[in-house]
Design a protein around this motif. Structure first.
Motif, PDB file in Angstrom:
ATOM      1  N   LEU A 127      14.352  36.251 -20.286  1.00  0.00           N
ATOM      2  CA  LEU A 127      14.737  36.323 -21.696  1.00  0.00           C
ATOM      3  C   LEU A 127      13.756  35.538 -22.561  1.00  0.00           C
ATOM      4  O   LEU A 127      13.320  36.013 -23.605  1.00  0.00           O
ATOM      5  N   GLY A 128      13.381  34.355 -22.101  1.00  0.00           N
ATOM      6  CA  GLY A 128      12.443  33.523 -22.854  1.00  0.00           C
ATOM      7  C   GLY A 128      11.104  34.193 -23.091  1.00  0.00           C
ATOM      8  O   GLY A 128      10.599  34.219 -24.214  1.00  0.00           O
ATOM      9  N   VAL A 129      10.516  34.760 -22.031  1.00  0.00           N
ATOM     10  CA  VAL A 129       9.209  35.410 -22.213  1.00  0.00           C
ATOM     11  C   VAL A 129       9.337  36.678 -23.046  1.00  0.00           C
ATOM     12  O   VAL A 129       8.439  36.993 -23.835  1.00  0.00           O
ATOM     13  N   SER A 130      10.446  37.373 -22.918  1.00  0.00           N
ATOM     14  CA  SER A 130      10.644  38.579 -23.724  1.00  0.00           C
ATOM     15  C   SER A 130      10.762  38.228 -25.202  1.00  0.00           C
ATOM     16  O   SER A 130      10.177  38.916 -26.054  1.00  0.00           O
ATOM     17  N   ASP A 134      11.072  23.744 -23.302  1.00  0.00           N
ATOM     18  CA  ASP A 134       9.897  22.919 -22.967  1.00  0.00           C
ATOM     19  C   ASP A 134       8.809  23.762 -22.310  1.00  0.00           C
ATOM     20  O   ASP A 134       7.623  23.620 -22.612  1.00  0.00           O
ATOM     21  N   TRP A 135       9.208  24.632 -21.409  1.00  0.00           N
ATOM     22  CA  TRP A 135       8.253  25.509 -20.734  1.00  0.00           C
ATOM     23  C   TRP A 135       7.621  26.481 -21.733  1.00  0.00           C
ATOM     24  O   TRP A 135       6.414  26.739 -21.686  1.00  0.00           O
ATOM     25  N   LEU A 136       8.414  27.012 -22.670  1.00  0.00           N
ATOM     26  CA  LEU A 136       7.877  27.924 -23.680  1.00  0.00           C
ATOM     27  C   LEU A 136       6.853  27.218 -24.577  1.00  0.00           C
ATOM     28  O   LEU A 136       5.873  27.838 -25.002  1.00  0.00           O
ATOM     29  N   VAL A 137       7.073  25.928 -24.836  1.00  0.00           N
ATOM     30  CA  VAL A 137       6.085  25.147 -25.586  1.00  0.00           C
ATOM     31  C   VAL A 137       4.768  25.132 -24.824  1.00  0.00           C
ATOM     32  O   VAL A 137       3.691  25.333 -25.404  1.00  0.00           O
ATOM     33  N   LEU A 173       9.969  31.178 -33.850  1.00  0.00           N
ATOM     34  CA  LEU A 173      10.625  32.478 -33.856  1.00  0.00           C
ATOM     35  C   LEU A 173      11.165  32.822 -32.471  1.00  0.00           C
ATOM     36  O   LEU A 173      12.266  33.370 -32.342  1.00  0.00           O
ATOM     37  N   THR A 174      10.418  32.470 -31.434  1.00  0.00           N
ATOM     38  CA  THR A 174      10.870  32.686 -30.058  1.00  0.00           C
ATOM     39  C   THR A 174      12.199  31.989 -29.810  1.00  0.00           C
ATOM     40  O   THR A 174      13.149  32.595 -29.285  1.00  0.00           O
ATOM     41  N   VAL A 175      12.298  30.738 -30.191  1.00  0.00           N
ATOM     42  CA  VAL A 175      13.528  29.966 -29.972  1.00  0.00           C
ATOM     43  C   VAL A 175      14.676  30.532 -30.818  1.00  0.00           C
ATOM     44  O   VAL A 175      15.821  30.585 -30.357  1.00  0.00           O
ATOM     45  N   SER A 176      14.371  30.990 -32.011  1.00  0.00           N
ATOM     46  CA  SER A 176      15.393  31.621 -32.845  1.00  0.00           C
ATOM     47  C   SER A 176      15.962  32.860 -32.158  1.00  0.00           C
ATOM     48  O   SER A 176      17.182  33.037 -32.068  1.00  0.00           O
TER      49      SER A 176
END
Length: 135
Positions: free
Chosen positions: A69-72, A29-32, A47-50
């Motif tokens: 990890l998410g931001v990377s 949700d935050w990455l969205v 692609l990020t979520v993959s």
């Protein structure tokens, strides 16, 4: 799709011992929100979520490193999909400077090494796009 290019459906119970499905959901949700803030194309988010799920399928990650990890993963996806990807410093800023540039770059290297530089697997959006063409 080759097995190494898709996440394990049971990785939360089998691999992860410090994070929960709810934490992963909060991160996505935050990455969205991050993708919206930086006006990233939706392919970047998919692609990020993959990348995130593939990495989490193989390596246990502590809750203190989950956002890192998410931001990377988003940096790698941005470099693949965006014409002008945000800078590493932008991603440090969006985490409220929880991580420094060197930490983000180190995690980025770890993820790219894990992906074996195979950064272009099909994502959910590829299948949705294909399904729309058939109609």
């Amino acid at each position: 799709m080759e097995a190494n290019k898709r996440p394990s459906p049971s990785y939360m119970g089998r691999v992860q011992n410090d994070i929960s499905p709810k934490m992963r959901g909060i991160l996505v949700d935050w990455l969205v929100e991050v993708a919206e803030e930086y006006k990233l194309v939706t392919d970047t988010l998919y692609l990020t979520v993959s990348y995130l799920d593939r990495y989490l399928s193989s390596y246990a990650v502590s809750r203190s490193k989950l956002q890192l990890l998410g931001v990377s993963c988003m940096i790698i996806a941005s470099k693949y999909e965006e014409i002008c990807p945000p800078h590493v410093e932008d991603f440090c800023y969006i985490t409220d400077n929880t991580y420094i540039v060197e930490e983000v770059l180190e995690m980025e290297r770890d993820v790219v090494k894990f992906l074996n530089s195979d950064t272009g697997p099909p994502t959910t959006k590829n299948f949705l796009r294909q399904d729309n063409r058939l109609k």
